[in-house]
Design a protein around this motif. Structure first.
Motif, short mmCIF file in Angstrom:
data_model
loop_
_atom_site.label_atom_id
_atom_site.label_comp_id
_atom_site.label_asym_id
_atom_site.label_seq_id
_atom_site.Cartn_x
_atom_site.Cartn_y
_atom_site.Cartn_z
N VAL A 1 1.22 -1.29 5.42
CA VAL A 1 0.54 -2.56 5.16
C VAL A 1 0.94 -3.13 3.79
O VAL A 1 1.13 -2.39 2.83
CB VAL A 1 -1.00 -2.34 5.15
CG1 VAL A 1 -1.74 -3.58 4.70
CG2 VAL A 1 -1.48 -1.91 6.51
N CYS B 1 -4.85 2.75 -1.00
CA CYS B 1 -5.31 2.36 0.34
C CYS B 1 -6.06 1.03 0.32
O CYS B 1 -6.98 0.82 -0.45
CB CYS B 1 -6.22 3.45 0.90
SG CYS B 1 -6.84 3.04 2.54
N LEU B 2 -5.63 0.14 1.20
CA LEU B 2 -6.25 -1.19 1.29
C LEU B 2 -7.35 -1.22 2.35
O LEU B 2 -7.94 -2.27 2.60
CB LEU B 2 -5.17 -2.24 1.61
CG LEU B 2 -4.17 -2.51 0.49
CD1 LEU B 2 -2.96 -3.29 1.02
CD2 LEU B 2 -4.81 -3.27 -0.66
N GLY B 3 -7.59 -0.08 2.98
CA GLY B 3 -8.70 0.01 3.93
C GLY B 3 -8.37 -0.47 5.33
O GLY B 3 -9.27 -0.72 6.12
N CYS C 1 -5.82 1.23 7.39
CA CYS C 1 -4.78 2.22 7.66
C CYS C 1 -4.25 2.13 9.09
O CYS C 1 -3.10 2.52 9.35
CB CYS C 1 -5.31 3.63 7.41
SG CYS C 1 -6.19 3.79 5.86
N GLY D 1 -0.82 4.19 -0.06
CA GLY D 1 -1.77 5.23 0.39
C GLY D 1 -1.09 6.12 1.41
O GLY D 1 -0.03 5.77 1.95
N ALA E 1 -1.53 7.08 4.61
CA ALA E 1 -1.21 6.59 5.96
C ALA E 1 -0.03 5.63 5.93
O ALA E 1 0.85 5.68 6.80
CB ALA E 1 -2.43 5.93 6.59
N CYS E 2 -0.01 4.76 4.95
CA CYS E 2 1.08 3.79 4.85
C CYS E 2 2.37 4.47 4.40
O CYS E 2 3.46 4.14 4.89
CB CYS E 2 0.70 2.67 3.88
SG CYS E 2 -0.50 1.54 4.59
N CYS F 1 0.84 -1.20 0.00
CA CYS F 1 0.00 0.00 0.00
C CYS F 1 0.87 1.25 0.00
O CYS F 1 1.74 1.41 0.86
CB CYS F 1 -0.91 0.00 1.22
SG CYS F 1 -1.91 1.49 1.30
S1 FES Z 1 -3.25 3.98 3.44
FE1 FES Z 1 -2.53 1.95 3.51
S2 FES Z 1 -4.22 0.82 4.21
FE2 FES Z 1 -4.96 2.82 4.06
#
Ligand code: FES
Length: 172
Positions: A141, A132-134, A136, A93, A95-96, A91
């Motif tokens: 992740v 994002c894998l949902g 976060c 995204g 947060a990751c 991921c």
């Molecule tokens: S940003 Fe990686 S799971 Fe949401």
């Protein structure tokens, strides 16, 4: 004509899978909009859509190769390259990313000796970056197939995780 693919397989002109695909195409006589179902079937049969398969489809459907190629590349469900047995999705995204998922991706690329989007020479892993894998809360992740691996700040655990999948393949 033959095509050496990087999974180690060879698709020859007389590969029996072409006959299987032709059988499917013949079963569609009289139906409209054949390109999508034929490409889906071809991917099911061959696992991916190399140029030889695209040429075969273009010839059988009597449409330009550019049209077959255009559809194959437009829809993400189609793979032009062979995929590995296991898909690793890291991921990227927000947060990751802020928690270091780029380092996770780099470590995997290093361990597996592939670039993002590529499949290992032994055909075991395909490495991909994803949004994002949902989950976060577990950042950073990655997923291997349907299994989620979270809190991977310590990238030294990655070789061990990969090894687990190799070990699964060993005869019991
Ligand atoms: S940003 Fe990686 S799971 Fe949401």
């Amino acid at each position: 004509m033959s095509n050496q693919c990087n999974c180690g397989g060879i698709i020859k002109e007389n590969d029996p899978r072409f006959a299987e695909l032709k059988g499917f195409i013949d079963s569609l006589v009289g139906t409209k909009g054949k390109t999508m179902p034929v490409l889906q079937e071809a991917q099911k049969i061959f696992g991916f859509l190399p140029i030889e398969v695209q040429k075969f489809i273009a010839n059988e459907l009597e449409i330009p190769l550019s049209e077959v190629y255009g559809v194959s590349t437009f829809y993400s469900q189609f793979n032009l390259e062979p995929k590995g047995i296991h898909k690793i999705s890291v991921c990227l995204g927000t947060a990751c990313y802020v928690k270091g998922s780029q380092a996770v991706l780099d470590k995997l690329a290093d361990e597996l000796e592939v670039e993002v989007g590529e499949t290992t020479a032994d055909g075991v892993f395909t490495l991909e970056a994803t949004r994002c894998l949902g989950c976060c809360g577990l950042a950073p992740v990655m997923m291997i197939d349907d299994e989620v691996y979270g809190k991977l700040e310590d990238i030294s655990v990655i070789p061990e995780i990969i090894e687990k999948y190799y070990n699964q393949r060993l005869p019991k």
